[in-house]
Design an enzyme around this catalytic site. Structure first.
Site, PDB file in Angstrom:
ATOM      1  N   SER A 157      29.618  44.496  15.697  1.00 18.96           N
ATOM      2  CA  SER A 157      30.197  44.944  14.425  1.00 18.96           C
ATOM      3  C   SER A 157      30.396  43.797  13.436  1.00 18.96           C
ATOM      4  O   SER A 157      30.488  42.631  13.811  1.00 18.96           O
ATOM      5  CB  SER A 157      31.551  45.608  14.672  1.00 18.96           C
TER       6      SER A 157
HETATM    7  N1  SAH Z   1      32.457  46.547  20.410  1.00 19.59           N
HETATM    8  C1  SAH Z   1      31.075  46.110  20.359  1.00 19.59           C
HETATM    9  C2  SAH Z   1      30.255  46.918  19.393  1.00 19.59           C
HETATM   10  C3  SAH Z   1      29.513  47.853  20.161  1.00 19.59           C
HETATM   11  S1  SAH Z   1      28.349  48.924  19.370  1.00 19.59           S
HETATM   12  C4  SAH Z   1      30.959  44.632  20.064  1.00 19.59           C
HETATM   13  O1  SAH Z   1      31.960  44.004  19.721  1.00 19.59           O
HETATM   14  O2  SAH Z   1      29.853  44.094  20.193  1.00 19.59           O
HETATM   15  C5  SAH Z   1      28.784  50.390  20.238  1.00 19.59           C
HETATM   16  C6  SAH Z   1      28.631  50.326  21.734  1.00 19.59           C
HETATM   17  O3  SAH Z   1      29.109  51.567  22.230  1.00 19.59           O
HETATM   18  C7  SAH Z   1      27.180  50.208  22.209  1.00 19.59           C
HETATM   19  O4  SAH Z   1      27.069  49.120  23.087  1.00 19.59           O
HETATM   20  C8  SAH Z   1      26.932  51.528  22.913  1.00 19.59           C
HETATM   21  O5  SAH Z   1      26.047  51.432  24.014  1.00 19.59           O
HETATM   22  C9  SAH Z   1      28.329  51.924  23.335  1.00 19.59           C
HETATM   23  N2  SAH Z   1      28.504  53.339  23.622  1.00 19.59           N
HETATM   24  C10 SAH Z   1      28.028  54.411  22.936  1.00 19.59           C
HETATM   25  N3  SAH Z   1      28.425  55.555  23.511  1.00 19.59           N
HETATM   26  C11 SAH Z   1      29.168  55.205  24.599  1.00 19.59           C
HETATM   27  C12 SAH Z   1      29.854  55.940  25.616  1.00 19.59           C
HETATM   28  N4  SAH Z   1      29.874  57.280  25.648  1.00 19.59           N
HETATM   29  N5  SAH Z   1      30.514  55.248  26.559  1.00 19.59           N
HETATM   30  C13 SAH Z   1      30.530  53.886  26.566  1.00 19.59           C
HETATM   31  N6  SAH Z   1      29.897  53.138  25.634  1.00 19.59           N
HETATM   32  C14 SAH Z   1      29.226  53.788  24.661  1.00 19.59           C
END
Ligand code: SAH
Length: 214
Positions: A61
């Protein structure tokens, strides 16, 4: 002053100007080297205020959004925080500086393994991770003081709200289109939740089920 301090300092100043004013949040973000969490080819952009691609077609993000969401969560030093969507592990690392324990769930095992390696490298030892569907929360560890969802939920996160302590706070982008509303829910004494819309955001979707990887 080395290059890291200089770039970090400039980003922190920018975040403060944009409205991330909580000194604890700013200190946590200054302490965590975002360069550890970005792909090698984006290293020169690690301290810019922008989202960047990570593996599995996901994103780390934008720092402003990390700051805004972390500030809105009002994390205290005794809190147990649940994060959904570990991704690169960056948000998780920032939360780890503010909370007692961070529980983080990711649906891609490969992303989770890489994130765990980075957290270990930074000697962060108060994060507990899990591979699975974060949409279901982490019932065995519930209830949590705070919950942060870093992927866009298609509808109100009712399952996760059930895992929040009374008076707890949950921050989550909600929406089915490319632009979603960042919502903040606060538990009320009667067991209901107040909902406040903070700003429009662009997150990757929260996808049901653990990912099948080759
Ligand atoms: N917090 C992260 C940003 C992640 S982007 C950072 O600081 O880098 C969103 C993430 O959510 C992705 O890695 C994606 O695979 C995950 N995601 C999406 N749906 C999900 C679910 N149902 N359970 C767990 N993770 C999920």
């Amino acid at each position: 002053m080395n290059l890291h301090d200089d770039r970090a300092g400039r980003l922190i100043l920018h975040l403060r100007q944009q409205g991330v004013t909580d000194p604890r949040v700013l200190a946590a973000m200054e302490a965590i080297d975002r360069a550890v969490f970005v792909h090698e080819r984006f290293l020169d952009q690690a301290w810019e205020d922008q989202a960047l691609p990570i593996d599995c077609a996901q994103t780390i993000s934008q720092p402003f959004i990390v700051g805004l969401m972390t500030q809105a969560l009002e994390v205290g030093p005794r809190h147990r925080v649940l994060e959904i969507g570990t991704g690169s592990g960056y948000q998780c690392a920032v939360l780890s500086r503010l909370a007692r324990y961070v529980y983080s769930v990711e649906r891609y095992r490969s992303l989770l393994t890489e994130a765990e390696d980075r957290l270990k490298l930074l000697q962060i030892d108060n994060v507990i991770t899990r591979h699975g569907d974060g949409g279901l929360g982490w019932p065995e560890q519930a209830p949590f003081d705070r919950i942060m969802v870093t992927a866009a939920a298609p509808h109100e996160p009712t399952e996760l709200l059930k895992q929040l302590k009374p008076g707890g706070i949950l921050v989550c982008p909600v929406g089915r289109t490319s632009v979603q509303m960042l919502n903040r829910y606060v538990g009320q004494p009667d067991g209901s939740f107040s909902r406040e819309s903070l700003t429009e955001v662009r997150f990757v979707p929260l996808v049901e089920g653990a990912a099948k990887e080759a």
